[in-house]
Design a protein around this motif. Structure first.
Motif, short mmCIF file in Angstrom:
data_model
loop_
_atom_site.label_atom_id
_atom_site.label_comp_id
_atom_site.label_asym_id
_atom_site.label_seq_id
_atom_site.Cartn_x
_atom_site.Cartn_y
_atom_site.Cartn_z
N GLU A 203 -7.57 -29.61 39.90
CA GLU A 203 -7.62 -29.56 38.44
C GLU A 203 -7.01 -30.84 37.85
N THR A 207 -12.38 -27.90 36.44
CA THR A 207 -12.75 -27.29 35.17
C THR A 207 -13.76 -28.14 34.42
N ALA A 211 -17.54 -27.02 33.38
CA ALA A 211 -18.03 -27.11 32.01
C ALA A 211 -19.40 -27.78 31.96
N ASP A 281 -9.97 -27.92 25.15
CA ASP A 281 -10.77 -26.90 25.80
C ASP A 281 -10.54 -26.87 27.30
N ASP A 284 -7.06 -25.22 28.08
CA ASP A 284 -7.07 -23.76 27.99
C ASP A 284 -7.71 -23.10 29.20
N ASP A 285 -8.69 -23.80 29.81
CA ASP A 285 -9.48 -23.17 30.87
C ASP A 285 -9.03 -23.47 32.29
N THR A 287 -7.21 -23.90 35.88
CA THR A 287 -6.50 -22.95 36.72
C THR A 287 -5.18 -23.53 37.19
#
Length: 325
Positions: A203, A207, A211, A281, A284-285, A287
């Motif tokens: 990460e 993510t 997206a 965004d 927030d997403d 992990t």
């Protein structure tokens, strides 16, 4: 840094430049704040990724300053680059994946892990790392990676070792996977452009790729061991011998930081904005890993066995107990 176009999901990992510091090889450089308390400057070599959030959070909460430690974080590409800096005294402490530390020890490099760093969260399909493929890829699971190119951030390290284990466990032939080395932040573009068939991403790269429509088909850390200790903070054995008090203070402060981050994941997530450039965004997403205060020795023995099977230790098995306990 990443140069692809991802709209709001663009991320550029902030590499913190090396500033001139007065710390000696033993970390004894000191300053005196207004209250007269001696403060020791401590330089920590880190990888500017999600996993090190507790370090920054602990600094913000004062866990280090209360012990007289003034932290300076210096960014690097990976653990393999940080190890020489720690041994030379450029850094008093460093953050590294556990395989890099095993490789170093097997080669006779005098390093010692002093406190846990990060672990898998144990959730297959939703771990802090994953192997992602394009939405239209014929790859459905780990065994389908055989005969295909998979990006990892460092060759012959924890990424390809655990990816091979995922392939093996899924019934595929791990020897048929072709690994290529690409920095994490460039992986989403490499995958989207078709330069690789799959990418093992940490990460926030994972993510970002999701997206764009990428699918995660394997979670190598969690599939290798649901309690796998992924990374730790370490130092040179010379510092352990010559300045045990400094090592003790750092270990105590880092342990408190890990515990606090585990209990306050929202704060850990927000601290990422202070050392990375991540859009809202993505923040927030993404992990989070697990941040236990203790390493899992059984998982490290398993990782050592896999690395030995892959031949990355040069024929000498690392002493896991001496390195991590």
């Amino acid at each position: 840094m990443h140069r692809g176009k991802f709209g709001r999901a663009v991320v550029a990992l902030a590499v913190i430049g090396v500033a001139g510091c007065g710390a000696s090889d033993s970390g004894s450089g000191a300053a005196s704040p207004g209250n007269g308390t001696e403060v020791t400057r401590v330089t920590v070599g880190i990888i500017p990724i999600v996993d090190v959030a507790p370090l920054y959070l602990g600094e913000k909460k004062g866990f280090f300053s209360r012990r007289g430690l003034d932290l300076e974080m210096v960014g690097a590409q990976g653990g393999a680059a940080i190890v020489p800096g720690v041994v030379s005294g450029q850094f008093q402490f460093g953050f590294s994946n556990t395989t890099s530390l095993m490789i170093a020890q097997a080669r006779g490099v005098p390093v010692k892990s002093v406190v846990n760093g990060a672990a898998t969260n144990g959730r297959i399909g939703a771990d802090v790392t994953g192997v992602a493929v394009r939405k239209d890829s014929p790859v459905k699971s780990a065994k389908d990676l055989a005969g295909r190119t998979v990006a990892v951030n460092t060759l012959r390290n924890i990424g390809d070792t655990t990816v091979r284990e995922s392939v093996r466990r899924d019934g595929g032939d791990p020897s048929e996977v072709e690994f290529v080395e690409i920095p994490f932040d460039q992986m989403p573009a490499a995958l989207d452009d078709g330069r690789v068939d799959a990418a093992w991403m940490g990460e926030p790269a994972k993510t970002i790729a999701e997206a764009q429509g990428a699918r995660v088909v394997a979670s190598p850390f969690a599939e290798t061991d649901p309690r796998l200790t992924v990374a730790t903070y370490f130092t040179a054995t010379k510092l352990v011998r010559e300045n045990p008090s400094l090592v003790k203070k750092f270990t105590e402060a880092m342990t408190e930081s890990l515990r606090y981050a585990s209990e306050h994941p929202d704060e850990a997530r927000r601290i990422l904005t202070t050392y990375t450039k991540i859009s809202g965004d993505v923040l927030d997403d993404l992990t989070l890993p697990s941040w236990p205060t203790r390493v899992d020795m059984a998982s490290l023995e398993k990782l050592a066995s896999l690395g030995e099977k892959d031949g990355i230790f040069g024929g000498k098995r690392p002493d896991v107990d001496a390195l991590f306990s």
